[in-house]
Design an enzyme around this catalytic site. Structure first.
Site, PDB file in Angstrom:
ATOM      1  N   GLN A 106      37.029  -3.016 -54.185  1.00 51.67           N
ATOM      2  CA  GLN A 106      36.884  -1.599 -54.035  1.00 51.67           C
ATOM      3  C   GLN A 106      38.141  -1.303 -52.866  1.00 51.67           C
ATOM      4  O   GLN A 106      38.746  -2.186 -52.177  1.00 51.67           O
ATOM      5  CB  GLN A 106      35.831  -1.219 -53.172  1.00 51.67           C
ATOM      6  CG  GLN A 106      35.376  -2.053 -52.078  1.00 51.67           C
ATOM      7  CD  GLN A 106      34.004  -2.089 -51.532  1.00 51.67           C
ATOM      8  OE1 GLN A 106      33.132  -1.597 -52.379  1.00 51.67           O
ATOM      9  NE2 GLN A 106      33.711  -2.333 -50.438  1.00 51.67           N
TER      10      GLN A 106
ATOM     11  N   ASP B  82      35.535   6.913 -47.559  1.00 51.98           N
ATOM     12  CA  ASP B  82      36.674   5.798 -47.110  1.00 51.98           C
ATOM     13  C   ASP B  82      36.589   4.826 -48.307  1.00 51.98           C
ATOM     14  O   ASP B  82      37.519   3.935 -48.233  1.00 51.98           O
ATOM     15  CB  ASP B  82      36.213   5.142 -46.002  1.00 51.98           C
ATOM     16  CG  ASP B  82      34.983   4.611 -45.952  1.00 51.98           C
ATOM     17  OD1 ASP B  82      33.966   5.212 -46.751  1.00 51.98           O
ATOM     18  OD2 ASP B  82      34.530   3.560 -45.240  1.00 51.98           O
TER      19      ASP B  82
ATOM     20  N   ASP C 121      31.055  -9.348 -53.112  1.00 51.99           N
ATOM     21  CA  ASP C 121      30.513  -8.200 -52.844  1.00 51.99           C
ATOM     22  C   ASP C 121      29.913  -7.081 -54.113  1.00 51.99           C
ATOM     23  O   ASP C 121      30.832  -6.898 -54.756  1.00 51.99           O
ATOM     24  CB  ASP C 121      31.388  -7.404 -51.904  1.00 51.99           C
ATOM     25  CG  ASP C 121      30.788  -6.472 -51.121  1.00 51.99           C
ATOM     26  OD1 ASP C 121      30.228  -6.747 -50.196  1.00 51.99           O
ATOM     27  OD2 ASP C 121      30.984  -5.290 -51.420  1.00 51.99           O
ATOM     28  N   ASN C 122      28.639  -6.795 -54.109  1.00 54.97           N
ATOM     29  CA  ASN C 122      28.391  -5.755 -55.006  1.00 54.97           C
ATOM     30  C   ASN C 122      28.866  -6.104 -56.480  1.00 54.97           C
ATOM     31  O   ASN C 122      29.284  -4.980 -57.176  1.00 54.97           O
ATOM     32  CB  ASN C 122      28.762  -4.414 -54.649  1.00 54.97           C
ATOM     33  CG  ASN C 122      27.644  -3.811 -53.648  1.00 54.97           C
ATOM     34  OD1 ASN C 122      26.484  -4.410 -53.500  1.00 54.97           O
ATOM     35  ND2 ASN C 122      28.337  -2.846 -52.723  1.00 54.97           N
TER      36      ASN C 122
ATOM     37  N   GLU D 203      26.532 -11.328 -54.631  1.00 60.48           N
ATOM     38  CA  GLU D 203      25.558 -10.486 -53.779  1.00 60.48           C
ATOM     39  C   GLU D 203      25.228  -9.089 -54.529  1.00 60.48           C
ATOM     40  O   GLU D 203      25.708  -8.097 -54.300  1.00 60.48           O
ATOM     41  CB  GLU D 203      26.615  -9.987 -52.253  1.00 60.48           C
ATOM     42  CG  GLU D 203      25.859  -9.491 -51.438  1.00 60.48           C
ATOM     43  CD  GLU D 203      26.103  -7.740 -51.000  1.00 60.48           C
ATOM     44  OE1 GLU D 203      25.726  -7.339 -50.207  1.00 60.48           O
ATOM     45  OE2 GLU D 203      26.788  -7.151 -51.980  1.00 60.48           O
TER      46      GLU D 203
ATOM     47  N   LYS E 267      29.449  -4.489 -38.271  1.00 60.91           N
ATOM     48  CA  LYS E 267      30.262  -3.889 -39.469  1.00 60.91           C
ATOM     49  C   LYS E 267      31.458  -2.921 -39.095  1.00 60.91           C
ATOM     50  O   LYS E 267      32.498  -2.781 -39.670  1.00 60.91           O
ATOM     51  CB  LYS E 267      29.463  -3.284 -40.463  1.00 60.91           C
ATOM     52  CG  LYS E 267      28.599  -4.225 -41.327  1.00 60.91           C
ATOM     53  CD  LYS E 267      27.831  -3.687 -42.468  1.00 60.91           C
ATOM     54  CE  LYS E 267      26.768  -2.643 -42.240  1.00 60.91           C
ATOM     55  NZ  LYS E 267      26.176  -1.825 -43.474  1.00 60.91           N
ATOM     56  N   TYR E 268      30.778  -2.126 -37.975  1.00 57.14           N
ATOM     57  CA  TYR E 268      31.610  -1.232 -37.556  1.00 57.14           C
ATOM     58  C   TYR E 268      32.275  -1.385 -35.999  1.00 57.14           C
ATOM     59  O   TYR E 268      33.111  -0.336 -35.580  1.00 57.14           O
ATOM     60  CB  TYR E 268      31.052   0.090 -37.283  1.00 57.14           C
ATOM     61  CG  TYR E 268      30.394   0.368 -38.832  1.00 57.14           C
ATOM     62  CD1 TYR E 268      31.113   0.899 -39.907  1.00 57.14           C
ATOM     63  CD2 TYR E 268      28.898   0.165 -38.955  1.00 57.14           C
ATOM     64  CE1 TYR E 268      30.277   1.141 -41.155  1.00 57.14           C
ATOM     65  CE2 TYR E 268      28.336   0.779 -40.198  1.00 57.14           C
ATOM     66  CZ  TYR E 268      29.178   1.065 -41.165  1.00 57.14           C
ATOM     67  OH  TYR E 268      28.591   1.410 -42.453  1.00 57.14           O
TER      68      TYR E 268
END
Lengths: 695, 695
Positions: B342, B377, B413-414, B442, B555-556
């Protein structure tokens, strides 16, 4: 919910830029990854399609008029909405018909189509990302979240506009109207966007972009309804003479038809009626030595008088046989013929086609044997013969010969000792010319062999019911037959006895055992049969203790049956067959459910129609010697019953009516009166129709 | 019992008149009826082959060194004896190897072959009527029945003589000797006819007349052993700085390797280490507004500094990364890289390949959203793009780029939001160049989607373990994963927590909950992982009540972890990982069995090696607040225990030893001490090796 419509009109409306759905009749293999322009963008997966027997190698079975329910796992990456359709066609049709599939839970989808012709049907599944419904889903969420949807309306208008161009007539006009409304973004646009009428139109003109097509075209074989529901009676013609001692004829047999019809049977199975061999002919009780008046076994086929296409001269002529067929037809009885592909040493095949039999080192022909037993009167056919092609054609011609006389049901003797591939070919060949033909496999053998024969094309099969006596055995076996994939291809035909098998339960249980086994067979199995008059006369003497052979078996001698005996069970049989006919719940096996009883000697099970208008509950005392009682535990919801309301149990055997309350109910069964209840469950009370005598 | 030998020699010895077994590499479709000279005489049926995933569309999975057990239903008409063999070969081999299949019960046969190379293997089954064994069967019965067997001996001699002509060398001589002995019909001939040596020779030179060949060539995909057994640790590089407040680097991360190694992990999973976008960057706790010092989410990939093939400048350089790989290797730790396909709006793909993203009606690019949530984002990739081919190649090149740096494990991821077909292609492409590469999916999504991804090629998969807390849930789910066909293609990897998921059980259960979930994950799953140091520090504060997000999620933002805290669970984790390594029973899931406990808060399960030399029994108190006790009911036979003998239960967590008797045993677990026992079951007592400290 389900709309059937031919695919043709739709297809013509589709734009040339879209990938073709189907080129010709075969579904293209579409579920493989690859670099072709279309395939790589197919995002939908179709798997786990049912019914699908052995990866589609064999068809599932249905009868004319059935609705075929097809399910599949259908899903895509991400969260887009999907649409799916079931495609189906009769064998001879070149165009697919289609019906929408609906989602159930857990990515499972379901569609239904009806089979109306006596032929194979093909079906497959197609699914695609539904752009409009995906859009509508997101749109609704944003509206609910009070987000701005101006851009969404423009995009929706575009999708609707595209559909308008695919549509024709008023549909096109309506879609164009919706597109304009959405584009206008006026006050009403938001409501119109989620209008059900628009959703329905968009579904009809859905853009099948990059559709996933299930990689297999599956089949369902459609038989006539008798394949699913039939009541068989087996009787030897030569024992039907009116005068004691005389060899009965087909004319005597024809005269017995009213007796069979009164009991309510609709298939009369005739043991082989061909000339019987003389060499090594077996005597009474299977003795190796014979006296000149011994008539031999009808399964020892072939003599100078003829073979598999001939009628034993002592039974009569082909004309007599045709007369039997005609008269049986008047009684709504079909004649089932025995197909026993084996020969006596006297059969013309032995001289004309010695290569069809196995030769020993000394040049003699191999007779049947199972050491220490020798069956010198029987030559098995060698399916490994190099001349197999001529052999196959000849055997096929035997069946076609009898079809041409009007026979449409064959009971096949020991099919499991002949090559599987022969049966698959021969059954298909016969059905090609005579589509309604039914084949009952007499394969009392290992389970996987029995199932294979059913897959290969046999319409019905003998079962282990004959030896399943306890509640545990019956429950386990019939759960396997009716609740697993086996039900898709194997149609059980339940026989409490045959000329070869007098089970121990009948030997020792007396009349109550015969009554219990009759009711179990007739109620557990939509197809069942008895070998009479031995059955209704409760004949129970074995050749010797421990043997399942009848004493003085009719296989080796002429019997004189006292069919008018006051002890005969023919009245009960007639009642049981009337109950079967009148109650559609008993015409199928798929709804069979067992209910717990706190007594191992009592079995309880139910059958019902899909609409629950006909619910039957059967309770049988399996102990032929003692009265047994216990508490039955029903699942009321499963039977469509309200736990708060009493319900009426109408015993169709005795016409007694009982008022039951709740799930647990007590009952007691005296085997010397009737060892069973066959209840029709009456949902409401005090409704006038409950008091009509139902049959 | 199983003899492996190349087929080549055998084939050369076969007579020219016999039908060819295999022409080239593909098994011919042989199980269809037809009129060809050979097919029609094939009497044997092969069906129900296992493993076979979706009719052979997908391979079963194994690891190097595994024995692959293949079973099939094999039968023929009649009563002839059969022989069957399993044919197998590695992908690159053109010749089949073979091993005999042995009959089990009910027409089921079994064969086993070993996979030793990192490649796909192919296998199929072949069977035929064994004329010699059929003959021997009949011969023995006749001898037992004292019948004349002179003719049988002549026929036997003929079969043996034919085999002698097929054989060479001493085998040929021996067979010729047997043939002569049988032909002589002397006193010894009868004994020689049933000689086991003769049977073995005849099996070797069995005449494969009209062999049935299973219609599919099936596959097994072989991974390296880590696919089956691995211990994962997830850690953010930027939180590894020694000094508080500084942005950690790959060098800091490398310095943490001993910490990870001491705990016994062998895979270190690094969240994405690429440049992070600036547009719509999320602030702390996922805030939509950011301050300039907010570091953003590592999953928001792409900025002017680079994309999926770049390293975030604040983390370091590619050289630092290679140094990390090298150092990790010294600790026997593999680095698993995150593949998150992504892009942020700042990713170069957006400018260079705008057609890879979905365009809205106003020309803007569609960002990710799940109304009412907006992820401005993140731009999802549009796999329906007409430019899919270039897209696929580019994404593949990302994985190949990291493979070239030395990475052999990817955590994806995903994957369920990207096209299925892409994954099947891409995984195969990567493994073509780098056969040992592993992929962890995942995909926390619907079950059929998760299973499909596993079938398509993912080596391991995240599971619902994260949310399965009760005994009933765990038993049901792990029975499905280990006892059904799912086990053939889906390798569970169990995570008690992830940066996205702090389950409620951990939020409310305190340290005992972390201990219980660690032990469950590590013992139920041969593959498991934790997200640390949050896990070993028992961090349990959610962003808000009802949320599964961590408060102040890593994560942030950068976190400073007190890894030396005396409260840390690192010691327990190290012990658990040592137990895992030392006990081969825990390296697989196939032997998992649950045992009843009369307390719903206690779960008991066992794992064992096939030879039962290593038997582990785990008991966990699922209630993190109270001591729970109850009676465990073992199946002693299943555990290889003698019901008459006491046995020793050696708790590998505490090193305590208990003496148990019989199937029912009492235990009590205080969650505030250790909420579990991990027993090694010691069969005998008083044997010196039981008193060795085992690890």
């Amino acid at each position: 919910m389900i709309q059937d419509k031919p695919d043709k009109g739709r297809r013509q409306n589709r734009k040339a830029t879209e990938p073709p759905l189907f080129q010709g009749r075969r579904a293209p293999v579409a579920d493989n990854p690859g670099h072709d322009q279309t395939g790589a963008r197919i995002r939908v997966v179709i798997e786990g399609v049912q019914p699908e027997i052995d990866c589609g190698r064999f068809p599932a079975k249905r009868v004319v008029g059935d609705h075929v329910t097809v399910e599949a796992d259908i899903f895509t990456d991400g969260h887009d909405a999907l649409a799916a359709r079931l495609l189906y066609r009769a064998e001879h049709q070149s165009e697919w018909r289609e019906t929408a599939m609906e989602p159930l839970v857990n990515d499972r989808w379901r569609g239904v189509f009806q089979v109306t012709e006596l032929t194979d049907y093909h079906y497959t599944v197609q699914a695609w990302v539904d752009r409009f419904m995906s859009w509508r889903q997101g749109f609704s969420k944003k509206v609910a979240a009070k987000q701005d949807v101006a851009l969404e309306l423009v995009e929706g208008a575009e999708l609707v506009g595209e559909a308008a161009r695919r549509a024709t007539g008023t549909d096109a006009e309506m879609l164009a109207g919706y597109a304009a409304a959405l584009r206008s973004s006026d006050a009403d646009a938001g409501r119109k966007a989620v209008d059900d009428e628009l959703a329905a139109l968009m579904s009809t003109y859905s853009e099948h972009r990059w559709p996933a097509i299930y990689e297999k075209e599956l089949r369902v074989a459609v038989d006539r309804q008798k394949a699913e529901f039939s009541s068989w009676y087996e009787m030897f013609p030569r024992s039907c003479a009116a005068e004691p001692g005389r060899h009965g004829t087909l004319q005597d047999y024809t005269a017995r038809l009213p007796y069979v019809a009164e009991m309510g049977f609709d298939v009369l199975y005739v043991p082989p009626l061909h000339p019987i061999g003389r060499s090594f002919r077996k005597g009474k009780n299977g003795a190796l030595t014979t006296s000149p008046d011994d008539v031999g076994s009808p399964w020892a086929i072939g003599s100078e008088e003829g073979g598999h296409k001939s009628i034993h001269p002592r039974l009569g002529t082909l004309a007599d046989f045709k007369q039997l067929l005609a008269k049986a037809n008047e009684h709504n009885i079909e004649i089932a013929l025995d197909i026993a592909f084996q020969c006596t040493p006297d059969h013309s095949y032995v001289k004309e086609h010695p290569e069809w039999f196995r030769k020993r080192a000394d040049g003699s022909i191999q007779y049947a044997e199972n050491p220490p037993k020798k069956y010198q009167d029987i030559y098995p056919i060698d399916f490994e013969t190099h001349d197999w092609q001529a052999l196959w054609e000849e055997l096929k011609s035997v069946m076609l010969f009898w079809c041409e006389q009007g026979v449409r049901i064959f009971r096949v003797d020991n099919p499991h000792t002949k090559a599987f591939r022969f049966w698959e070919w021969a059954i298909a060949e016969v059905k090609k010319d005579h589509p309604g033909t039914l084949f009952l496999a007499e394969a009392f053998t290992r389970p996987k062999v029995m199932y294979r024969l059913a897959k290969l094309g046999f319409s019905q099969s003998y079962t282990y019911f004959t030896w399943r006596n306890t509640k545990r055995e019956l429950t386990q076996y019939f759960t396997e037959l009716t609740r697993t994939e086996v039900a898709e291809f194997f149609r059980p035909n339940l026989w409490p006895n045959t000329p070869d098998i007098l089970p121990e339960y009948l030997q020792y249980g007396g009349r109550p055992a015969f009554m219990a086994r009759l009711i179990l067979a007739a109620m557990l199995g939509a197809n069942y049969g008895i070998y009479g008059p031995a059955f209704e006369l409760a004949v129970n003497a074995p050749r010797e203790p421990g043997s399942e052979e009848y004493l003085d078996s009719e296989k080796y001698q002429i019997k004189q049956w006292n069919i008018e005996s006051p002890e005969s069970l023919r009245g009960l049989i007639a009642r049981v067959n009337r109950i079967r006919k009148a109650n559609p719940a008993l015409h199928r096996n798929h709804s069979l459910r067992f209910y717990p009883v706190d007594n191992e000697d009592i079995i309880c099970f139910g059958k019902q129609t899909n609409d629950r208008n006909n619910v039957i509950l059967v309770v049988v005392n399996l102990d032929p010697h003692h009265t047994q009682s216990g508490w039955v535990e029903l699942e009321l919801a499963d039977l469509g019953l309200d736990p708060a309301q009493p319900f009426q149990m109408h015993d169709l055997l005795t016409d007694a009516r009982y008022l039951w309350h709740g799930a647990r109910n007590y009952l007691s069964l005296d085997p010397n009166v009737v060892p069973a209840h066959v209840f029709r469950v009456r949902h409401g009370l005090r409704r006038e129709q409950d008091f009509d005598y139902f049959m």
